[in-house]
Design a protein around this motif. Structure first.
Motif, PDB file in Angstrom:
ATOM      1  N   GLU A 320       1.144  -0.886  -0.163  1.00  0.00           N
ATOM      2  CA  GLU A 320      -0.134   0.076  -0.216  1.00  0.00           C
ATOM      3  C   GLU A 320       0.643   0.920   0.088  1.00  0.00           C
ATOM      4  O   GLU A 320       0.267   2.245  -0.188  1.00  0.00           O
ATOM      5  CB  GLU A 320      -0.906  -0.004   1.098  1.00  0.00           C
ATOM      6  CG  GLU A 320      -1.704  -0.990   1.410  1.00  0.00           C
ATOM      7  CD  GLU A 320      -2.716  -1.128   2.237  1.00  0.00           C
ATOM      8  OE1 GLU A 320      -2.262  -0.499   3.228  1.00  0.00           O
ATOM      9  OE2 GLU A 320      -3.709  -2.020   2.262  1.00  0.00           O
ATOM     10  N   ALA A 321       2.308   0.692   0.044  1.00  0.00           N
ATOM     11  CA  ALA A 321       3.235   2.566   0.748  1.00  0.00           C
ATOM     12  C   ALA A 321       3.042   2.743  -1.041  1.00  0.00           C
ATOM     13  O   ALA A 321       3.659   1.792  -2.181  1.00  0.00           O
ATOM     14  CB  ALA A 321       4.297   1.578   0.941  1.00  0.00           C
ATOM     15  N   VAL A 327       5.235   3.982   4.471  1.00  0.00           N
ATOM     16  CA  VAL A 327       5.921   2.726   5.234  1.00  0.00           C
ATOM     17  C   VAL A 327       5.604   3.026   6.715  1.00  0.00           C
ATOM     18  O   VAL A 327       5.957   3.991   7.711  1.00  0.00           O
ATOM     19  CB  VAL A 327       7.231   1.974   5.062  1.00  0.00           C
ATOM     20  CG1 VAL A 327       6.961   0.391   5.606  1.00  0.00           C
ATOM     21  CG2 VAL A 327       7.203   1.679   3.327  1.00  0.00           C
ATOM     22  N   ASP A 328       4.662   2.096   7.473  1.00  0.00           N
ATOM     23  CA  ASP A 328       4.598   2.598   8.908  1.00  0.00           C
ATOM     24  C   ASP A 328       5.417   0.976   9.551  1.00  0.00           C
ATOM     25  O   ASP A 328       5.707   0.614   9.673  1.00  0.00           O
ATOM     26  CB  ASP A 328       3.668   1.330   9.229  1.00  0.00           C
ATOM     27  CG  ASP A 328       2.765   1.356  11.112  1.00  0.00           C
ATOM     28  OD1 ASP A 328       3.989   1.806  12.110  1.00  0.00           O
ATOM     29  OD2 ASP A 328       1.845   1.429  11.436  1.00  0.00           O
ATOM     30  N   MET A 329       6.872   2.164  10.031  1.00  0.00           N
ATOM     31  CA  MET A 329       8.036   0.956  10.586  1.00  0.00           C
ATOM     32  C   MET A 329       7.669   0.862  11.669  1.00  0.00           C
ATOM     33  O   MET A 329       8.623  -0.017  11.831  1.00  0.00           O
ATOM     34  CB  MET A 329       8.693   2.148  10.882  1.00  0.00           C
ATOM     35  CG  MET A 329      10.258   3.189   9.427  1.00  0.00           C
ATOM     36  SD  MET A 329      10.346   1.870   7.823  1.00  0.00           S
ATOM     37  CE  MET A 329      10.855   3.374   7.009  1.00  0.00           C
ATOM     38  N   ALA A 330       7.260   1.352  12.823  1.00  0.00           N
ATOM     39  CA  ALA A 330       6.979   0.546  14.146  1.00  0.00           C
ATOM     40  C   ALA A 330       5.910  -1.210  13.936  1.00  0.00           C
ATOM     41  O   ALA A 330       6.355  -2.400  14.336  1.00  0.00           O
ATOM     42  CB  ALA A 330       5.872   0.956  15.404  1.00  0.00           C
ATOM     43  N   LYS A 331       5.029  -1.225  12.534  1.00  0.00           N
ATOM     44  CA  LYS A 331       4.816  -2.655  12.471  1.00  0.00           C
ATOM     45  C   LYS A 331       5.467  -2.989  11.353  1.00  0.00           C
ATOM     46  O   LYS A 331       5.113  -4.242  11.932  1.00  0.00           O
ATOM     47  CB  LYS A 331       3.160  -2.154  11.791  1.00  0.00           C
ATOM     48  CG  LYS A 331       2.114  -3.497  10.574  1.00  0.00           C
ATOM     49  CD  LYS A 331       0.899  -2.891  10.618  1.00  0.00           C
ATOM     50  CE  LYS A 331       0.054  -4.420  10.297  1.00  0.00           C
ATOM     51  NZ  LYS A 331      -1.288  -3.559   9.595  1.00  0.00           N
ATOM     52  N   PHE A 332       6.230  -2.790  10.540  1.00  0.00           N
ATOM     53  CA  PHE A 332       6.782  -3.393   9.948  1.00  0.00           C
ATOM     54  C   PHE A 332       7.856  -3.868  10.173  1.00  0.00           C
ATOM     55  O   PHE A 332       8.191  -5.021  10.409  1.00  0.00           O
ATOM     56  CB  PHE A 332       7.303  -2.685   8.796  1.00  0.00           C
ATOM     57  CG  PHE A 332       8.329  -2.998   8.115  1.00  0.00           C
ATOM     58  CD1 PHE A 332       8.588  -4.170   7.788  1.00  0.00           C
ATOM     59  CD2 PHE A 332       8.816  -2.126   7.299  1.00  0.00           C
ATOM     60  CE1 PHE A 332       9.849  -4.505   6.920  1.00  0.00           C
ATOM     61  CE2 PHE A 332       9.761  -2.610   6.100  1.00  0.00           C
ATOM     62  CZ  PHE A 332      10.660  -4.460   5.795  1.00  0.00           C
ATOM     63  N   ALA A 333       8.927  -3.395  11.545  1.00  0.00           N
ATOM     64  CA  ALA A 333       9.334  -4.415  12.825  1.00  0.00           C
ATOM     65  C   ALA A 333       9.114  -4.940  13.658  1.00  0.00           C
ATOM     66  O   ALA A 333       9.461  -6.295  13.735  1.00  0.00           O
ATOM     67  CB  ALA A 333      10.030  -2.469  13.179  1.00  0.00           C
ATOM     68  N   THR A 375       8.824 -11.263   2.567  1.00  0.00           N
ATOM     69  CA  THR A 375       7.670 -11.553   2.410  1.00  0.00           C
ATOM     70  C   THR A 375       7.347 -10.044   3.230  1.00  0.00           C
ATOM     71  O   THR A 375       6.736  -9.591   2.649  1.00  0.00           O
ATOM     72  CB  THR A 375       6.808 -12.971   3.017  1.00  0.00           C
ATOM     73  OG1 THR A 375       7.504 -13.774   2.096  1.00  0.00           O
ATOM     74  CG2 THR A 375       5.890 -12.438   2.478  1.00  0.00           C
ATOM     75  N   VAL A 376       7.313  -9.991   4.636  1.00  0.00           N
ATOM     76  CA  VAL A 376       7.291  -8.739   5.206  1.00  0.00           C
ATOM     77  C   VAL A 376       7.819  -7.883   4.829  1.00  0.00           C
ATOM     78  O   VAL A 376       7.707  -6.329   4.343  1.00  0.00           O
ATOM     79  CB  VAL A 376       7.869  -9.181   6.539  1.00  0.00           C
ATOM     80  CG1 VAL A 376       7.851  -7.958   7.377  1.00  0.00           C
ATOM     81  CG2 VAL A 376       7.509 -10.506   7.252  1.00  0.00           C
ATOM     82  N   ILE A 377       9.165  -7.658   4.343  1.00  0.00           N
ATOM     83  CA  ILE A 377       9.487  -6.244   3.462  1.00  0.00           C
ATOM     84  C   ILE A 377       8.664  -6.079   2.373  1.00  0.00           C
ATOM     85  O   ILE A 377       8.577  -5.545   1.858  1.00  0.00           O
ATOM     86  CB  ILE A 377      11.342  -7.271   2.903  1.00  0.00           C
ATOM     87  CG1 ILE A 377      12.130  -6.752   3.985  1.00  0.00           C
ATOM     88  CG2 ILE A 377      11.462  -5.348   1.988  1.00  0.00           C
ATOM     89  CD1 ILE A 377      13.655  -7.238   3.531  1.00  0.00           C
ATOM     90  N   ALA A 378       8.368  -6.840   1.026  1.00  0.00           N
ATOM     91  CA  ALA A 378       8.048  -7.130   0.235  1.00  0.00           C
ATOM     92  C   ALA A 378       6.136  -6.657   0.092  1.00  0.00           C
ATOM     93  O   ALA A 378       5.807  -6.185  -0.380  1.00  0.00           O
ATOM     94  CB  ALA A 378       7.458  -8.448  -0.521  1.00  0.00           C
ATOM     95  N   ASN A 379       5.603  -6.983   1.067  1.00  0.00           N
ATOM     96  CA  ASN A 379       3.811  -5.987   2.394  1.00  0.00           C
ATOM     97  C   ASN A 379       4.015  -4.747   2.149  1.00  0.00           C
ATOM     98  O   ASN A 379       3.116  -5.149   2.057  1.00  0.00           O
ATOM     99  CB  ASN A 379       4.044  -7.297   3.145  1.00  0.00           C
ATOM    100  CG  ASN A 379       3.527  -8.186   2.671  1.00  0.00           C
ATOM    101  OD1 ASN A 379       3.172  -9.086   0.988  1.00  0.00           O
ATOM    102  ND2 ASN A 379       2.793  -9.839   3.072  1.00  0.00           N
ATOM    103  N   HIS A 380       5.761  -4.218   2.466  1.00  0.00           N
ATOM    104  CA  HIS A 380       5.871  -3.162   3.077  1.00  0.00           C
ATOM    105  C   HIS A 380       5.848  -1.778   2.941  1.00  0.00           C
ATOM    106  O   HIS A 380       5.449  -0.795   2.529  1.00  0.00           O
ATOM    107  CB  HIS A 380       6.056  -3.103   4.430  1.00  0.00           C
ATOM    108  CG  HIS A 380       5.528  -3.834   5.674  1.00  0.00           C
ATOM    109  ND1 HIS A 380       4.355  -3.039   6.379  1.00  0.00           N
ATOM    110  CD2 HIS A 380       5.262  -4.985   6.094  1.00  0.00           C
ATOM    111  CE1 HIS A 380       4.480  -3.836   7.078  1.00  0.00           C
ATOM    112  NE2 HIS A 380       3.775  -5.089   7.244  1.00  0.00           N
ATOM    113  N   VAL A 381       7.132  -2.056   1.770  1.00  0.00           N
ATOM    114  CA  VAL A 381       8.057  -1.507   1.043  1.00  0.00           C
ATOM    115  C   VAL A 381       6.893  -0.783  -0.546  1.00  0.00           C
ATOM    116  O   VAL A 381       6.485  -1.919  -1.124  1.00  0.00           O
ATOM    117  CB  VAL A 381       9.187  -1.594   1.442  1.00  0.00           C
ATOM    118  CG1 VAL A 381      10.320  -2.131   2.170  1.00  0.00           C
ATOM    119  CG2 VAL A 381       9.703  -3.068  -0.041  1.00  0.00           C
ATOM    120  N   PRO A 382       7.600   0.553  -0.880  1.00  0.00           N
ATOM    121  CA  PRO A 382       7.075   0.334  -2.357  1.00  0.00           C
ATOM    122  C   PRO A 382       7.911  -0.504  -3.126  1.00  0.00           C
ATOM    123  O   PRO A 382       8.681  -0.790  -2.798  1.00  0.00           O
ATOM    124  CB  PRO A 382       8.000   1.827  -2.472  1.00  0.00           C
ATOM    125  CG  PRO A 382       8.705   2.757  -1.375  1.00  0.00           C
ATOM    126  CD  PRO A 382       8.487   1.199  -0.210  1.00  0.00           C
TER     127      PRO A 382
END
Length: 743
Positions: A320-321, A327-333, A375-382
């Motif tokens: 979504e970014a 990116v919601d970095m806190a949720k990402f971490a 997978t987590v990275i791909a779901n968050h980063v542009p």
């Protein structure tokens, strides 16, 4: 447990063999109808190790089999641990309690005037090994050679060679024994004919016990023994018959306790009853008048599977970014920690590259961690991010870097081709310098924890089992990115260390500083400062790492020191150097150290030595052999100066099984004389390290360990450092965190 049968055991044995011959057609073909009899499995003898009752066979257990056993009769209680370390190598550690002899050597039963060991029964420690020479084939038996009690006091020491051949449900064994297993002398020692030096065997043990008496091996009396093991049609039941080659005339209860162990017949019979795959109960009738009962509990380190209740696997979804700022970095971490196991993370951006730095605490299998992390990275980063980099760290030290091509990863994640694997898109390489910009730092500066601790030893003169159970309360604070202040308090809950009554030599001038035999003094206070240490760590790139530390380094020593390690990426070797300036801590003070070398002992009015100022350090090589016969092993060899000032080498050899369980042994060989060292002659020990994910329902990269020292003395002792760089840099070429290969 003695009885006096009215029948001849020899006639009974012959009858059993005759019955087996009548009901089974034995031929050279080892295969029979599988529906006639269940599979004949190996079993343990009284002493531990694969065998009949008293006598070993040529058989080996399946690789990785771990067996704890106990056997009891009127004269001996045997407690043994046996491990099939390699397909060709069996190892056994054993304690024997002699029921009619005290530790002091008295066989009278009067212990009122024995202040040292009291009424504690005599305990003997023994180490055995067996090596396979020939594997069983169509025509040839399985042949093994072995040594019993090779590093003990000589009470049970002996050597043997045995061949075992299977015919259907029966294993036949024929062997020759020397020493304890050749005491009957029913044949002439064949080696005596080759050289006179093999005709006689010295009767006393070497030095202070614990040394390897090569000079005794295969000397003196020799005897032929044999027997069979029969798997009955009833699956849990196996029967045994053996011809015993020891006549028991020189057993310790006879020579040291005046016990009558007359052998009425050399034939022994027994039975084992399998309690499923985890254990057996056993009974035997030996020497014509002795009933022996026992049990064995077993598992196989090559078969243990992890059973997890893990978090759900992330599925690839459109991000979504449109920019990093979205990116919601806190949720990402948080997801990187819960889903992929990367904690203490830093999130950075370098152009079209996104970088995650963190410590992997969840998965031994790095492919799982990388796939989940990517997978987590791909779901968050542009989507304009073309490369994901995952940098694995430990104690703020960067260890490895893996680059993942985002487009290729998304293709394999969406299963665009057959047999897609995360490694198709990932490349492990040395750390690269970059100008990345930090966007989020989830590292916590402060951490605290509580952990239980059990210290224990077996077979001491004062009490067979000494223990101390307590809690460690740990805390750490990262003052800088690479500087940590840490400490721990030890809370003693319960112990019996008051039984430990090590005495200072009568001349009052002990030559060996008491660097470990004072351990009782350090647990007398219910609460004590265990460590308080400042640590600086640094990595210089290209596999070079260092640490420097100062403070109260362990429960018994304070000082300063440092270590440097060179460990190439994906290499099977490493080399390290450490050096330390130390002072021994005063057990009567939390923060004090001894300021004089000679100290006065109030209890016995003598002086003893300590380390008021000293040095210790080692050059250590680490090597993981690539040879098939030493598969999945680690050899560590350190040369340097030990705590008590003795100079020598510490050799540590360990084996890792398919489940990840590690079993190892170590020995310190120094220039200290056996007289100065005392009982045991030199320091040696054994350990087992078990992955947490075999013990819990959650995946974990942590381990639980158990170490056993046969006896605590002052020679060959090393500083118990808080951090070992080889352990901290495991990701460079994994040993402790190798993934399970159990299918």
């Amino acid at each position: 447990m003695h009885s006096h049968p009215s029948f001849s055991l020899s006639i009974l044995s012959v009858s059993v063999i005759s019955a087996l011959l009548m009901t089974n057609s034995f031929s050279a073909n080892a295969e029979t109808d599988p529906f006639d009899h269940p599979e004949l499995k190996t079993s343990q003898m009284d002493f531990g190790g694969v065998g009949l009752m008293q006598m070993p066979t040529g058989r080996m257990a399946p690789e990785g089999e771990f067996n704890f056993g106990a056997s009891f009769n009127n004269e001996y209680h045997f407690y043994s641990v046996s491990l099939q370390l390699m397909p060709w190598l069996e190892t056994t550690v054993r304690y024997t309690q002699t029921q009619d002899v005290l530790y002091s050597g008295s066989g009278t039963g009067d212990c009122s005037d024995n202040s040292f060991s009291g009424c504690n029964k005599h305990a003997d420690k023994g180490i055995d090994f067996k090596v396979r020479l020939i594997e069983e084939s169509y025509y040839l038996p399985e042949v093994s050679v072995g040594v019993r009690d090779f590093g003990g006091t000589g009470l049970f020491d002996g050597e043997f060679i045995a061949g075992t051949k299977r015919f259907g449900p029966v294993d036949f064994t024929l062997g020759m024994g020397w020493g304890y297993m050749g005491q009957s002398g029913n044949i002439t020692n064949p080696l005596c004919k080759a050289s006179d030096k093999y005709c006689d065997r010295q009767s006393d043990f070497k030095e202070n016990g614990g040394s390897i008496d090569f000079e005794r091996w295969f000397k003196g009396n020799a005897a032929i023994y044999g027997g069979l093991e029969y798997q009955t049609p009833y699956k849990p039941l196996t029967l045994k018959v053996e011809y015993d080659s020891n006549d028991y005339s020189q057993d310790f209860p006879v020579t040291g306790g005046r016990v009558d162990m007359t052998q009425h017949t050399p034939w022994n019979v027994g039975a084992i009853y399998r309690l499923d795959d985890w254990g057996v109960a056993k009974v035997s009738y030996e020497r014509g008048d002795t009933l022996t009962l026992g049990f064995n509990l077993n598992t196989n380190f090559n078969d243990i599977k992890s059973i997890w209740r893990d978090s759900e696997v992330e599925t690839l979804r459109p991000t979504e970014a449109s920019s990093i700022e979205d990116v919601d970095m806190a949720k990402f971490a948080e997801e990187l920690e819960t889903v992929a196991g990367y904690e203490q993370t830093q999130l950075l951006v370098d152009g079209d590259t996104f970088i995650v730095k963190g410590k992997q605490v969840k998965y031994r299998d790095r492919d799982i961690a990388l796939e989940r992390g990517a997978t987590v990275i791909a779901n968050h980063v542009p989507t304009y991010i073309n490369t994901y980099k995952i940098v694995e760290t430990d104690s703020s030290v960067e260890l490895t870097e893996t680059s993942i091509d985002s487009k290729q990863f998304k293709a394999l994640a969406n299963e665009h081709y057959i047999n897609a694997k995360v490694e198709d898109s990932a490349t492990l390489h040395e750390l690269e310098n970059n100008e990345a910009v930090s966007h989020y730092d989830a590292r916590e500066r402060f951490d605290a924890s509580i952990s239980p601790h059990l210290a224990q030893s077996f077979g001491s003169a004062e009490d067979f089992y000494l223990y101390s159970l307590g809690l460690y309360t740990n805390a750490s604070f990262w003052a800088l990115d690479n500087v940590e202040l840490s400490g721990s308090l030890y809370v003693n809950l319960i112990d019996n260390y008051d039984q430990f009554t090590y005495t200072v030599p009568e001349d009052g001038t002990a030559q060996t500083p008491r660097v470990r035999t004072m351990f009782r003094s350090y647990v007398e206070d219910p609460v004590r400062l265990d460590r308080l240490q400042l640590t600086w760590v640094e990595d210089y790139g290209s596999g070079i790492y260092s640490q420097a530390y100062a403070g109260y380094l362990e429960s018994m020593f304070a000082g300063i020191g440092g270590e440097v390690l060179y460990r190439p990426l994906n290499s099977n070797w490493a080399v390290g150097v450490d050096a330390n300036l130390i002072s021994q801590r005063d057990p009567e003070s939390w923060f004090g150290t001894f300021d004089e070398e000679l100290q006065y002992h109030d209890d016995d009015g003598r002086y003893y030595k300590v380390i008021d100022r000293g040095t210790t350090g080692f050059v250590t090589g680490y090597y993981m052999p690539q040879w098939q016969f030493l598969d999945s092993t680690l050899l560590k060899v350190g040369v340097g100066k030990f705590l008590a000032g003795d100079i020598g080498t510490r050799i540590d050899f360990s084996k890792q099984f398919k489940s990840g369980v590690i079993a190892g042994a170590f020995v310190s060989l120094t220039d200290m004389s056996t007289e100065d060292y005392g009982e045991g002659s030199y320091t040696k020990g054994f350990y087992i390290s078990i992955p947490f994910d075999l013990l819990t329902v959650k995946p974990s990269a942590s381990r639980a360990g158990f170490t056993w020292l046969p006896i605590t003395r002052d020679g060959g002792q090393m500083l118990n450092k808080q951090y070992e760089l080889f352990n901290q840099t495991d990701a460079r070429s994994t040993w402790f965190q190798r993934p399970s290969s159990v299918k």
